[in-house]
Design a protein around this motif. Structure first.
Motif, PDB file in Angstrom:
ATOM      1  N   THR A  25      41.940  12.725   3.176  1.00 43.92           N
ATOM      2  CA  THR A  25      41.406  13.732   2.259  1.00 43.92           C
ATOM      3  C   THR A  25      41.259  15.086   2.937  1.00 43.92           C
ATOM      4  OG1 THR A  25      40.233  11.963   1.093  1.00 43.92           O
ATOM      5  CG2 THR A  25      39.518  14.218   0.646  1.00 43.92           C
ATOM      6  N   SER A  36      46.361  14.157  -4.818  1.00 44.61           N
ATOM      7  CA  SER A  36      45.174  13.304  -4.984  1.00 44.61           C
ATOM      8  C   SER A  36      45.484  11.812  -4.857  1.00 44.61           C
ATOM      9  CB  SER A  36      44.472  13.598  -6.306  1.00 44.61           C
ATOM     10  OG  SER A  36      45.305  13.272  -7.400  1.00 44.61           O
ATOM     11  N   ALA A  49      45.501  18.572  -6.473  1.00 47.01           N
ATOM     12  CA  ALA A  49      45.640  17.603  -7.574  1.00 47.01           C
ATOM     13  C   ALA A  49      46.938  16.817  -7.416  1.00 47.01           C
ATOM     14  CB  ALA A  49      45.592  18.316  -8.919  1.00 47.01           C
ATOM     15  N   GLU A 102      40.747   6.630  -3.718  1.00 50.40           N
ATOM     16  CA  GLU A 102      39.458   6.763  -4.399  1.00 50.40           C
ATOM     17  C   GLU A 102      38.810   8.120  -4.166  1.00 50.40           C
ATOM     18  OE1 GLU A 102      36.898   3.512  -3.345  1.00 50.40           O
ATOM     19  OE2 GLU A 102      38.302   2.013  -4.090  1.00 50.40           O
ATOM     20  N   ASP A 103      39.256   8.823  -3.145  1.00 51.86           N
ATOM     21  CA  ASP A 103      38.731  10.148  -2.815  1.00 51.86           C
ATOM     22  C   ASP A 103      39.489  11.267  -3.545  1.00 51.86           C
ATOM     23  OD1 ASP A 103      36.506  10.706  -1.306  1.00 51.86           O
ATOM     24  OD2 ASP A 103      37.574  10.981   0.588  1.00 51.86           O
ATOM     25  N   GLY A 104      40.390  10.918  -4.455  1.00 50.71           N
ATOM     26  CA  GLY A 104      41.214  11.909  -5.139  1.00 50.71           C
ATOM     27  C   GLY A 104      40.399  12.970  -5.859  1.00 50.71           C
ATOM     28  N   ASP A 105      39.375  12.552  -6.593  1.00 50.06           N
ATOM     29  CA  ASP A 105      38.532  13.522  -7.307  1.00 50.06           C
ATOM     30  C   ASP A 105      37.736  14.388  -6.335  1.00 50.06           C
ATOM     31  OD1 ASP A 105      39.441  12.623  -9.754  1.00 50.06           O
ATOM     32  OD2 ASP A 105      37.713  11.320 -10.122  1.00 50.06           O
ATOM     33  N   VAL A 106      37.339  13.813  -5.221  1.00 48.41           N
ATOM     34  CA  VAL A 106      36.615  14.567  -4.189  1.00 48.41           C
ATOM     35  C   VAL A 106      37.533  15.646  -3.610  1.00 48.41           C
ATOM     36  CG1 VAL A 106      35.586  14.375  -1.882  1.00 48.41           C
ATOM     37  CG2 VAL A 106      35.020  12.701  -3.653  1.00 48.41           C
ATOM     38  N   ILE A 135      40.081  17.115  -5.077  1.00 48.23           N
ATOM     39  CA  ILE A 135      40.281  18.169  -6.076  1.00 48.23           C
ATOM     40  C   ILE A 135      39.044  19.061  -6.170  1.00 48.23           C
ATOM     41  CG2 ILE A 135      40.647  18.626  -8.533  1.00 48.23           C
ATOM     42  CD1 ILE A 135      42.313  15.942  -8.538  1.00 48.23           C
ATOM     43  N   ALA A 136      37.868  18.470  -6.193  1.00 50.29           N
ATOM     44  CA  ALA A 136      36.631  19.262  -6.259  1.00 50.29           C
ATOM     45  C   ALA A 136      36.504  20.165  -5.031  1.00 50.29           C
ATOM     46  CB  ALA A 136      35.422  18.339  -6.377  1.00 50.29           C
TER      47      ALA A 136
END
Length: 161
Positions: free
Chosen positions: A97, A15, A12, A20-24, A26-27
């Protein structure tokens, strides 16, 4: 669970590097070790088992691929005779990422503590012993792991968060 929480927290914090891949990122950090769960176990290789499970449960191919290939998983797959299977089922894409995920995983110890990449690899060698399959594949993976961690550290220096 402490190491997964720590890896996810570290991801996090990284991220912004992934844009734009920040949420990816973290997931994938939260899910990177799901393949260790007894209900997910198929082949005994947690990266592949977890990635397959993620696809079956509607997660994106991008997240599944990050999980499948996290922290030089292809080296472990080769040691287990599953390298061709992993490569055929999940595309490996080197990216900011994937580097950040590897950084988060490989600088976090088994109790969730921060470690350098060198200390993390030493901890793994100590825990598993010199002849274990885990030690063997980490020995081969070490240069690639260190490079990914160093790339992320350079990005962190260039883009302070």
């Amino acid at each position: 669970m402490a190491p997964v929480k720590a890896v996810a927290a570290k991801a996090a914090g990284l991220s912004a590097l992934a844009g734009e891949d920040g949420d990816v990122l973290i997931a994938a950090a939260w899910l990177h070790d799901v393949g260790y769960a007894p209900d997910v176990l198929e082949t005994g290789f947690h990266s592949l088992d977890g990635a397959r499970w993620l696809l079956r449960h509607g997660f994106s191919p991008r997240i599944a691929s990050l999980v499948a290939h996290h922290s030089c998983a292809l080296y472990e797959a080769d040691e287990r005779g599953l390298g061709k299977v992993l490569a055929a089922e999940f595309r490996r894409k080197e990216s900011v990422t994937s580097d950040a995920l590897w950084f988060a995983d490989m600088t976090t110890g088994p109790d969730g503590q921060d470690l350098s990449i060198e200390d993390r690899l030493a901890e793994i060698r100590e825990r598993y012993g010199p002849d274990d399959i885990v030690t063997r594949f980490w020995r081969k993976a070490e240069p690639s792991l260190v490079e990914a961690v160093r790339r992320t550290q350079a990005r962190m220096t260039d883009h302070p968060m």
